[in-house]
Design a protein around this motif. Structure first.
Motif, PDB file in Angstrom:
ATOM      1  N   ASP A  19      -7.062  52.837  40.982  1.00  0.00           N
ATOM      2  CA  ASP A  19      -6.924  51.366  41.018  1.00  0.00           C
ATOM      3  C   ASP A  19      -5.253  51.271  40.895  1.00  0.00           C
ATOM      4  O   ASP A  19      -4.712  50.840  39.884  1.00  0.00           O
ATOM      5  CB  ASP A  19      -7.548  50.716  40.040  1.00  0.00           C
ATOM      6  N   SER A  23      -6.259  45.793  40.180  1.00  0.00           N
ATOM      7  CA  SER A  23      -6.923  44.858  40.318  1.00  0.00           C
ATOM      8  C   SER A  23      -8.605  45.121  39.836  1.00  0.00           C
ATOM      9  O   SER A  23      -9.333  44.266  39.892  1.00  0.00           O
ATOM     10  CB  SER A  23      -6.959  44.341  41.882  1.00  0.00           C
ATOM     11  N   GLY A  24      -8.675  46.091  39.288  1.00  0.00           N
ATOM     12  CA  GLY A  24     -10.297  46.492  38.764  1.00  0.00           C
ATOM     13  C   GLY A  24     -11.058  47.044  40.045  1.00  0.00           C
ATOM     14  O   GLY A  24     -12.235  46.881  40.057  1.00  0.00           O
ATOM     15  N   LYS A  25     -10.537  47.111  41.086  1.00  0.00           N
ATOM     16  CA  LYS A  25     -11.387  47.497  42.229  1.00  0.00           C
ATOM     17  C   LYS A  25     -10.632  48.739  42.982  1.00  0.00           C
ATOM     18  O   LYS A  25      -9.300  48.955  43.025  1.00  0.00           O
ATOM     19  CB  LYS A  25     -11.630  46.535  43.507  1.00  0.00           C
ATOM     20  N   SER A  64     -15.582  47.153  42.969  1.00  0.00           N
ATOM     21  CA  SER A  64     -15.041  47.001  41.629  1.00  0.00           C
ATOM     22  C   SER A  64     -15.839  48.145  40.664  1.00  0.00           C
ATOM     23  O   SER A  64     -16.793  48.946  41.217  1.00  0.00           O
ATOM     24  CB  SER A  64     -15.463  45.649  40.860  1.00  0.00           C
ATOM     25  N   SER A  65     -15.435  48.253  39.439  1.00  0.00           N
ATOM     26  CA  SER A  65     -16.015  49.232  38.506  1.00  0.00           C
ATOM     27  C   SER A  65     -17.508  48.857  38.077  1.00  0.00           C
ATOM     28  O   SER A  65     -18.297  49.757  37.909  1.00  0.00           O
ATOM     29  CB  SER A  65     -15.200  49.149  37.092  1.00  0.00           C
TER      30      SER A  65
END
Length: 613
Positions: A19, A23-25, A64-65
């Motif tokens: 990442d 941004s968490g994606k 995303s996670s």
């Protein structure tokens, strides 16, 4: 900590490293590469289209996670089997992705940690960190690790030592939490012990790494007494989990034996003998091992390490490091609960003190107002006449008495406040007892309802079984009646066949006396046999056997030989007649023959061929 939680920590580092924009994606192409590498090192079969199928409804951008976790659990982690892959190799793959982004190194000469040391610190961080994301290490665990490293370098840990420098701000109970990269930078910033160089730090990290992750609790050279030859040989001992292995050298190539520790094992120091000092005895699995150390300190260190392993085995655990981590976590939780209780108690005391202070302030204000009124009255009395001066003095005494009474009242209220607090505490205890009793009653009602439901279900099952038994009984009665009817029908048919057989025998005797009339009847019987052959095949065979008896005897004609399954001429006419009668008698229990068929069987055709039915 289970295997899934340990794997998720390393995968979290790799995911956050991909990442780049924070941004968490992460893009799908990067997740494909990551998933392929994870499946490879975990020895898990990979489905190449599973990722696309899983995210086929999300083609607008990166994943995303939270979106990647279901795929990770279903297609990778659920298929992982313990002891089927190399955990260190798995961590190396995740470290390679994470270190490339997060590890900031200066020149090689300015760093205390090598890349291998940093990797070991990273793995130790994953072991000691809490299973909460983002991953952090608590100050108590940081202090524990730094103590371990300092002790491994042969130095003494001192929190107020000037050598610690900036480390003092991040250790202890009131310090700050650290990430993996902050921990690596902290250890890499300055030596933990005075005069420690890079090699000493590397050896200390390797020792702590082996103790925490490889579960190697103790190692070193000791003297062991042989069981057969009773001589003393120097061996390199290695205490790992509950097994003590001893080798010829520290390269661990030639293994000489193992000592398996159990719950009932014990270790104790013994007096010096055979010219050997600092002896201790290990008793395990019915065997005794006599060991000699180089000094009392080494002997005590080995005895303490072995005793700690035995205590862990008695508690039902295997790893000493994990047991110590569990104990530290429980101790932190207990201290946190105690701090919360103390803070709540201090808050209650402050509130009570504030209320008491407010009451005292109100009383003081009332007292000041009374004093002001008394002062005004005293000024008025000074201006009044002398004869009422005594009256004013008495009123002043009266006011002082009132003040004393008010002070007594204040004290009484303080006592009342304390009693009220005690009453509140008693009510809280009573409330807790009532809550426990209510919960027990609720549980009892729940169990009673469950028992009633079970009883009702058993009654329903019993009713169903009763209906099934009644139905089976009716069917058995019906089948029994049908069997009886069939038996009566078979008996009636047997009687009719017997009568038909007797009639046929009588007709046979009549036909022998009426040979001249047999030729005419032969044509009629042949026509009847042709029509009877369409009804049943079995009676057709029997009629064919009997036709031979009705063949007319002509002067000068030789009877045609009988053809049977044994060949032409195997039976004479008399033998054939006897065989036919015996077969007819044995066929009495077969199908019932009609009256016409009974008549037909009495006159055989001249072309009858005897064969197997």
């Amino acid at each position: 900590m289970d295997l899934r939680a340990e794997l998720l920590k390393s995968i979290w580092h790799a995911f956050t490293a991909l990442d780049l924009e924070k941004s968490g994606k992460v893009s799908k192409s990067q997740l494909k590469v990551l998933s392929h590498n994870l499946c490879t090192v975990l020895n898990v079969p990979q489905d190449p289209v599973a990722l696309e199928e899983h995210f086929k409804d999300d083609d607008t951008g990166p994943v995303s996670s939270h979106g990647y976790m279901p795929y990770l659990n279903q297609y990778i982690l659920d298929k992982v089997r313990e002891n089927c892959f190399d955990k260190c190799q798995f961590d190396e793959v995740c470290w390679m992705l994470a270190a490339k982004k997060n590890l900031r190194r200066e020149g090689r000469d300015g760093n205390l940690l090598s890349n291998d040391d940093a990797f070991k610190i990273w793995r130790i961080f994953n072991f000691l960190s809490e299973a909460k994301y983002p991953l952090i290490m608590l100050p108590g665990e940081v202090e524990f690790l730094l103590r371990k490293l300092t002790t491994a370098m042969g130095a003494h840990w001192q929190e107020d030592s000037p050598e610690l420098g900036p480390m003092a701000a991040v250790i202890g109970q009131n310090g700050q939490e650290l990430s993996a990269w902050e921990l690596i930078a902290l250890i890499d910033s300055r030596p933990l012990a005075p005069g420690a160089d890079r090699l000493a730090l590397t050896l200390a990290i390797d020792e702590v790494y082996q103790e925490l992750l490889m579960d190697i609790i103790k190692k070193g050279y000791l003297w062991k007494k042989g069981h057969k030859r009773k001589n003393w040989m120097e061996r390199y001992f290695l205490l790992k989990s509950n097994i003590i292995s001893y080798y010829v050298h520290e390269d661990l190539k030639e293994k000489k034996g193992v000592i398996v520790l159990e719950k009932v094992s014990n270790v104790m120091p013994i007096p010096d003998k055979d010219g050997r000092r600092f002896l201790f005895l290990i008793n395990s699995s019915g065997k005794c091992f006599e060991i000699s150390a180089s000094d009392p300190r080494q002997r005590q260190a080995w005895i303490s390490s072995i005793q700690s392993v035995i205590r862990v085995l008695e508690d039902g655990h295997v790893s000493v490091a994990r047991d110590m981590q569990r104990r530290r976590r429980e101790q932190r939780e207990r201290r946190g609960e105690e701090r919360d209780q103390l803070a709540q108690h201090m808050t209650d005391l402050k509130e009570e003190q504030e209320r008491s202070r407010q009451q005292l302030q109100n009383l003081k204000q009332s007292q000041q107002e009374a004093e002001m009124r008394a002062l005004v009255e005293e000024q008025k009395r000074a201006q009044a006449q002398a004869e009422i001066q005594e009256k004013y003095e008495s009123e002043l005494l009266h006011d002082k008495k009132v003040i004393a009474e008010m002070e007594v009242e204040i004290k009484a209220r303080e006592v009342e406040t304390k009693a009220h607090q005690e009453r509140i505490r008693e009510l809280e205890e009573m409330y807790q007892q009532l809550s426990a009793a209510l919960e027990a009653e609720r549980q009892a009602k729940h169990e009673e309802e469950a028992a009633r439901e079970l009883q009702a279900r058993l009654l329903r099952d019993e009713e169903c079984k009763r209906e099934e038994l009644e139905h089976l009984q009716e069917e058995q009665e019906q089948e029994l009646n049908a069997t009886r009817r069939e038996k009566a029908e078979l008996e009636r048919e047997s009687i009719e066949r017997q009568q038909a057989l007797e009639n046929a025998n009588q007709q046979l005797h009549n036909l022998e006396s009426e040979r001249e009339e047999a030729q005419r009847k032969h044509q009629e019987i042949s026509e009847k046999l042709a029509s009877a052959s369409t009804c049943t095949q079995s009676w057709r065979d029997r009629v064919k056997r009997c036709e031979m008896l009705l063949r007319p005897i002509r002067p000068g004609d030789r009877p045609a030989p009988i053809i049977s399954h044994r060949g032409q001429g195997a039976f004479t006419q008399e033998q054939f007649e006897i065989e036919r009668r015996m077969r007819d008698m044995s066929m009495g229990g077969g199908k019932r023959a009609s009256p016409d068929q009974s008549q037909h069987t009495s006159q055989p055709s001249p072309n009858l061929t005897l064969g197997p039915e």
